[in-house]
Design a protein around this motif. Structure first.
Motif, PDB file in Angstrom:
ATOM      1  N   LEU A   1     120.398  -4.173 139.871  1.00  0.00           N
ATOM      2  CA  LEU A   1     118.993  -4.399 140.041  1.00  0.00           C
ATOM      3  C   LEU A   1     118.492  -3.500 141.239  1.00  0.00           C
ATOM      4  CD1 LEU A   1     116.712  -5.941 138.800  1.00  0.00           C
ATOM      5  CD2 LEU A   1     117.128  -7.730 140.551  1.00  0.00           C
TER       6      LEU A   1
ATOM      7  N   GLY B   1     113.191  -4.165 141.996  1.00  0.00           N
ATOM      8  CA  GLY B   1     113.312  -5.189 141.171  1.00  0.00           C
ATOM      9  C   GLY B   1     113.578  -6.616 142.134  1.00  0.00           C
ATOM     10  N   TRP B   2     114.375  -6.592 143.026  1.00  0.00           N
ATOM     11  CA  TRP B   2     114.503  -7.652 144.131  1.00  0.00           C
ATOM     12  C   TRP B   2     113.192  -7.926 144.730  1.00  0.00           C
ATOM     13  CZ3 TRP B   2     118.331 -10.690 143.878  1.00  0.00           C
ATOM     14  CH2 TRP B   2     119.599 -10.403 143.503  1.00  0.00           C
TER      15      TRP B   2
ATOM     16  N   PRO C   1     116.418  -2.125 144.326  1.00  0.00           N
ATOM     17  CA  PRO C   1     115.453  -2.558 145.250  1.00  0.00           C
ATOM     18  C   PRO C   1     114.245  -3.150 145.038  1.00  0.00           C
ATOM     19  CG  PRO C   1     116.608  -0.766 146.090  1.00  0.00           C
ATOM     20  CD  PRO C   1     116.747  -0.603 144.876  1.00  0.00           C
TER      21      PRO C   1
ATOM     22  N   SER D   1     112.765 -16.948 139.424  1.00  0.00           N
ATOM     23  CA  SER D   1     111.639 -16.786 140.515  1.00  0.00           C
ATOM     24  C   SER D   1     111.097 -18.330 140.633  1.00  0.00           C
ATOM     25  CB  SER D   1     110.515 -16.020 140.059  1.00  0.00           C
ATOM     26  OG  SER D   1     110.958 -14.564 139.902  1.00  0.00           O
TER      27      SER D   1
ATOM     28  N   LEU E   1     110.880  -9.756 142.286  1.00  0.00           N
ATOM     29  CA  LEU E   1     111.420 -11.126 142.258  1.00  0.00           C
ATOM     30  C   LEU E   1     110.894 -11.890 143.378  1.00  0.00           C
ATOM     31  CD1 LEU E   1     114.837 -10.816 140.619  1.00  0.00           C
ATOM     32  CD2 LEU E   1     113.151 -11.784 139.463  1.00  0.00           C
ATOM     33  N   GLY E   2     111.135 -11.543 144.328  1.00  0.00           N
ATOM     34  CA  GLY E   2     110.653 -12.086 145.480  1.00  0.00           C
ATOM     35  C   GLY E   2     109.235 -12.289 145.623  1.00  0.00           C
TER      36      GLY E   2
ATOM     37  N   PHE F   1     122.051  -9.581 137.968  1.00  0.00           N
ATOM     38  CA  PHE F   1     121.530  -8.889 138.961  1.00  0.00           C
ATOM     39  C   PHE F   1     122.218  -7.609 139.360  1.00  0.00           C
ATOM     40  CE2 PHE F   1     120.683 -13.387 139.070  1.00  0.00           C
ATOM     41  CZ  PHE F   1     119.213 -13.445 139.200  1.00  0.00           C
TER      42      PHE F   1
END
Length: 320
Positions: free
Chosen positions: A229, A233-234, A231, A60, A237-238, A226
């Motif tokens: 992982l 989780g993404w 959604p 990140s 991270l975003g 990854f």
């Protein structure tokens, strides 16, 4: 009329309220920082079930660094670091990002998100002591009372949550408190030795340099993948890259340059209130009498501090 006279006549208008506007902007920046970091605690707690902590921060942070660097260049903010500032920049990156973000994230392995957040934000008491010793910033009575209320709220939370350094909670307690003292020293160090960088450039460098050790540690000791992982989780991270390690660091550095070290630090007491509340709502963490009393004490300390938060001294201001 000559340009010198025009400048002379404009000065009273520009300086008629020299401390009000920077102070208000600083308080708004602290509020945004606290909100963004507070919501990140329960989100990160959920992420740890699918992705290791140090790798999460390292990835990140590197993404945030790239975005901030592009934004700085678009705003025509120079990314060139004066040679005399390199040592202080690296030190600030380690204190404000590596230890702070790495330690607080790792503490979630042992502690509930709300309690970890509350422990980490004992930071104002360490800022109070360090600012008094290093910056000679004498705390005002209201600040002392505000911090006392906040620390009492932490004690109530720990007592009600039955945390103990002699049980499995020990590593989490140590990491959260180490992070708090590190961030406090980074805050005071930045006021004592401000860097000649504008906000976006400063944030890009500190987040980038501070995230490199986290990424290396994650690569050596964790097994990030990854694949699989989810959604959510993404999304976390975003959020961490764009908000927690991006915008929130920008607003934190802006607040730190406009307020005293103690005033900026005290405002972050709002973070554990948000973290505890959000953790109860999103993760089902307990929200009993100790949590409610803690929120009341910390919130009261913030309101009291907001009435006495002063602007930083001219010598300690960072370039904007």
């Amino acid at each position: 009329m000559s340009s010198a006279n025009r400048i002379h006549l404009a000065l009273p208008t520009l300086g008629s309220r020299p401390s009000i506007r920077p102070q208000r902007v600083g308080q708004l920046c602290v509020a945004f920082t606290a909100l963004g970091w507070g919501l990140n605690w329960p989100a990160t707690k959920l992420l740890l079930a699918a992705f290791p902590p140090l790798s999460a921060r390292g990835v990140s942070g590197c993404v945030a660094c790239l975005i901030l660097s592009v934004a700085a260049m678009m705003r025509r903010q120079s990314l060139t670091v004066p040679r005399r500032d390199w040592g202080w920049l690296v030190l600030g990156s380690l204190l404000n990002v590596t230890v702070w973000m790495g330690g607080t994230t790792a503490s979630l392995r042992w502690l509930p998100a709300g309690q970890a957040a509350t422990l980490a934000y004992t930071m104002p008491i360490w800022v109070c002591l360090l600012a008094w010793l290093i910056l000679r910033e004498t705390p005002r009575p209201r600040h002392i009372l505000a911090i006392g209320m906040g620390m009492l709220g932490v004690i109530v939370l720990l007592g009600g949550g039955r945390l103990s350094p002699y049980r499995h909670d020990g590593p989490g307690l140590a990491l959260a408190l180490l992070s708090a003292t590190s961030f406090a020293f980074g805050t005071v160090q930045a006021k004592a030795r401000p860097l000649g960088l504008q906000p976006l450039a400063l944030t890009a460098w500190q987040v980038g340099l501070g995230s490199i050790p986290l990424g290396i540690a994650g690569w050596l000791w964790e097994e990030p993948s990854f694949r699989g992982l989810p959604p959510f989780g993404w999304a976390v991270l975003g959020y961490t890259a764009l908000v927690s390690m991006g915008l929130c660091y920008v607003t934190w550095f802006m607040a730190r340059s406009r307020l005293s070290a103690l005033g900026a630090a005290t405002g972050t007491l709002l973070t554990p209130v948000i973290g505890v509340t959000a953790s109860a709502l999103l993760l089902g963490d307990s929200l009993g009498w100790s949590q409610l009393v803690s929120i009341g004490l910390v919130g009261g300390g913030i309101l009291l501090s907001a009435q006495s938060t002063g602007a930083s001294r001219p010598a300690g201001r960072e370039r904007r």
